[in-house]
Scaffold this active site. Structure first.
Site: not given
Length: 762
Positions: A311, A717
């Site tokens: 990621r 997030e």
């Protein structure tokens, strides 16, 4: 009831009065036993002898277990079975559990665990990125590399080039409620486990595996956590498994909780990174090509390090179109705590890397960094409500179809008066020698979905009782983020009833099976859709009960309408029950259109992107490195927000936590691998006094063009990255102290800032 109403958290009153019940508050039966781990005191070596005589003889101790005493699988890993519950012959970090104490009280268990006589044949530990690189200690054979375009040739032909490196530290989760678990044995050897976990199904799986039982014999329940931030995605496995094994052996309930010191010493942190870069660019600052090297320190076990590092690569572009890019990532094994999931899951590290690049380009050209950022943004997508490709794609070949970053940044620059404040900061710095100010505007584009595709699914169970009240259950977990309230609002709108008729019950693997972790910012997206599917089915049954083909029936205002005639909701439900209409339904949702090949680095790993931007203004003391955040303005894209009040709270908290990672939260290990910052006295999370004096947060008003629940966007997030604006503002202030680029590392503590000031002065 509207799904877009600002409402308080469903447990807000319980939180502020102290009445909210957590795992450690659950009343336990008389005779409950308490557990504690005996921990390694070295970072790497073999256990040559272990004498637990004093431990077994200690007051209140009823049992002591080593690896050989475990009945079945000795593993608590979330990935490749490389993380034993109790060490087998070797130890790999200071704080690794070696044995398990079972005693009559929590305090007696902790005291006994310190009485062991263990000797080791100590070997050299690998503690740093450089040591791991030199030893070729890693979790994959060679690096993972993603490329797009022709970066090497484009770098050679670029008008300008700069190179640099940024170091960024890890981060302790510091959830207010520590790790905790309670296991209670049942009939037929079954086990009920209460665990402070973001992933009840994983707890169920690991406990069943450890007890040699099928998953249907283990039920896991969690009502709420006092914070998680990713630290309760896999780190709770050890406590739950230990309690279940001890409960099976003793036939008595068993409970375990870490004290704060033990929690910080045993559990994993955010992955720390070193990112190096070479970037070629034009006179305007437009990037022609960039070559990244990501070095990721993963700790002793794999845990979730591979998807975390993936990621970071996937967010190496942030909000910028990179026509030619190469990203090389090394996942390094060290003798430290196994780094684990943390809010953003590698994304913040990748975003910080490219933000450093843009900042460095701007400095080298003598331009305002916002000007350079603007010329590199992805193009905005059409605003007609239809998703269309912009013609640009990410480094991993996903087409950008929902970009709003240009309009969002323009709106924020105007509302925050960026241009005038930029001039004011420059004027201040020209007139003040000791106190220097800095200003920075940074964007975020964050991908929403699990990159492990099969995790993008959720289930739900909805009951309508004969009195008209409704009970919901889904696989998501509540950790303070307001998931339960938002999902309840979805149900209220779908059924046309007021919120007071709805109750969401504790997450329970016996009600909704095979759930994914509440992570990847996907809790509302997945579970909201699953609950909506169940409510839609119930609504259909009631409509068909009132009309043969279900036509002409609508639900609103606590009534059921049929061809313009209203009937009370409760009357309709009671009548349906008396006519033997099923009033219970399951719902299921899987995210569509996503497909990802992590080896090739190609596909559509994300269903959509969430966007946002922040402007931060700071001041530093050139003589001491002391600093303050003076003001922050945030404009964040939450789509059509289900609950603006909760979303704004998440944005504020995410920003402060992100700023903490980059400024005050410093993890320090000594040369023996012992974590020195293992308590609130030595590890500094942001306090109230660290927040900006002025903090303005607003939501970007545009429904998600992608078909999500109520056209909202995830908000867990993405706001974390707004803290990067503080880091870049500090860099801007330091640059005003000298004549070279600051190359500021994170965390930018007062000591780090002072060192950077001294570098630029030279």
């Amino acid at each position: 009831m509207s799904a877009h109403t600002p409402l308080p958290h469903d447990a807000a009153t319980l939180h502020v009065t102290g009445a909210a019940r957590y795992v450690d508050d659950i009343p336990t039966p008389v005779g409950t036993l308490h557990l504690a781990f005996g921990l390694s005191t070295i970072a790497c070596g073999k256990i040559t002898s272990i004498d637990l005589t004093a431990v077994r003889a200690a007051e209140g101790v009823t049992d002591v277990l080593v690896a050989g005493d475990l009945p079945f699988t000795n593993d608590v890993s979330p990935s490749i079975h490389d993380e034993p519950l109790l060490a087998i012959g070797k130890v790999h970090y200071v704080g690794q559990p070696i044995f398990l104490v079972v005693a009559k009280t929590h305090l007696l268990a902790r005291k006994a665990a310190r009485l062991a006589d263990i000797t080791y044949a100590q070997t050299d530990a690998l503690l740093t990125i450089d040591q791991a690189l030199n030893a070729d200690s890693r979790f994959e054979e060679g690096p993972r590399i993603y490329t797009n375009g022709n970066p090497l040739d484009a770098l050679k032909s670029a008008r300008h080039r700069v190179t640099g490196t940024i170091e960024m530290g890890g981060q302790e989760h510091f959830y207010l409620e520590g790790q905790a678990a309670l296991a209670q044995p049942q009939d037929n050897g079954d086990m009920v486990v209460n665990s402070s976990t973001q992933h009840p199904t994983e707890i169920q799986h690991k406990v069943a595996e450890a007890l040699g039982m099928p998953m249907h014999s283990v039920r896991v329940e969690i009502r709420r956590m006092g914070g998680g931030f990713g630290g309760k995605e896999s780190q709770g496995n050890a406590l739950a498994v230990a309690c279940a094994i001890a409960a099976q052996r003793s036939g008595r309930p068993c409970k375990m909780r870490y004290d704060r010191d033990d929690d910080m010493i045993i559990t994993g942190k955010r992955h720390d990174f070193r990112i190096s870069y070479t970037v070629g660019f034009s006179d305007s600052g437009k990037i022609d090509a960039v070559d990244f090297l990501h070095l990721c320190r993963c700790g002793w076990a794999q845990d979730l390090s591979l998807p975390v590092a993936d990621r970071a690569m996937l967010h190496a572009d942030n909000a910028y179109f990179l026509p030619n890019v190469r990203i090389e990532s090394h996942r390094l094994r060290t003798n430290t705590q196994s780094a684990t999931a943390y809010r953003g899951f590698g994304g913040p590290q990748g975003v910080l890397g490219i933000e450093r690049v843009l900042d460095h380009i701007a400095y080298s050209l003598g331009k305002d960094p916002l000007e350079v950022r603007r010329v590199n943004f992805y193009r905005d997508a059409p605003q007609d409500g239809v998703t269309k490709p912009t013609g640009q794609e990410t480094p991993y070949r996903q087409k950008v179809i929902d970009c709003v970053i240009n309009q969002l940044v323009d709106d924020l620059a105007e509302s925050s008066d960026y241009k005038a404040r930029r001039a004011a900061v420059d004027a201040w710095n020209s007139q003040n020698d000791i106190l220097k100010k800095g200003l920075a505007l940074t964007p975020v584009k964050f991908g929403i979905s699990f990159t492990l595709t099969h995790l993008n699914q959720a289930g739900a169970l909805v009951h309508i009782y004969q009195d008209g009240s409704v009970a919901l259950n889904h696989g998501g977990t509540e950790m303070g983020q307001g998931l339960f309230q938002k999902v309840a609002q979805v149900a209220a709108q779908a059924l046309g009833i007021p919120m007071e008729r709805i109750r969401i019950t504790a997450t329970d693997t016996a009600k909704v099976p095979n759930t994914s972790a509440t992570a990847a910012s996907s809790g509302t997206d997945l579970n909201g859709m699953a609950v909506y599917a169940a409510c839609r089915e119930l609504r259909s049954r009631l409509a068909e009960f009132l009309a043969p083909d279900g036509s002409g029936v609508t639900f609103s205002e606590d009534k059921v309408w049929h061809n313009g005639t209203a009937r009370d909701w409760c009357d309709v439900v009671k009548s349906a029950y008396e006519n033997r209409i099923s009033l219970s339904a399951t719902g299921f949702y899987k995210t569509p259109e996503i497909k990802w090949d992590r080896i090739a680095g190609k596909g559509r790993p994300f269903y959509y992107f969430a966007y946002g931007a922040a402007v931060s203004e700071v001041v530093i003391d050139r003589l001491t490195g002391e600093n303050r955040i003076l003001r922050t303005d945030i404009l964040h894209d939450a789509g059509s927000s289900i609950n603006p009040a909760i979303d704004i709270g998440q944005i504020e908290g995410g920003f402060v936590q992100g700023a903490g990672w980059l400024t005050t939260e410093e993890l320090v290990w000594n040369d023996q691998g012992r974590l020195l910052t293992h308590a609130p006295s030595t590890y500094k999370i942001p306090a109230c006094s660290d927040r900006p004096d002025i903090l303005n947060v607003a939501l970007f008003d545009r429904p998600n063009p992608i078909e999500t629940i109520s056209r909202s966007k995830a908000v867990g997030e993405p706001p974390f990255m707004h803290g990067i604006s503080v880091m870049m503002a500090l860099s801007d202030a330091i640059a005003a102290c000298g004549a070279t680029y600051p190359s500021l590392n994170a965390p930018a503590t007062a000591e780090g800032i002072l060192a950077a000031i001294n570098r630029v002065k030279v």
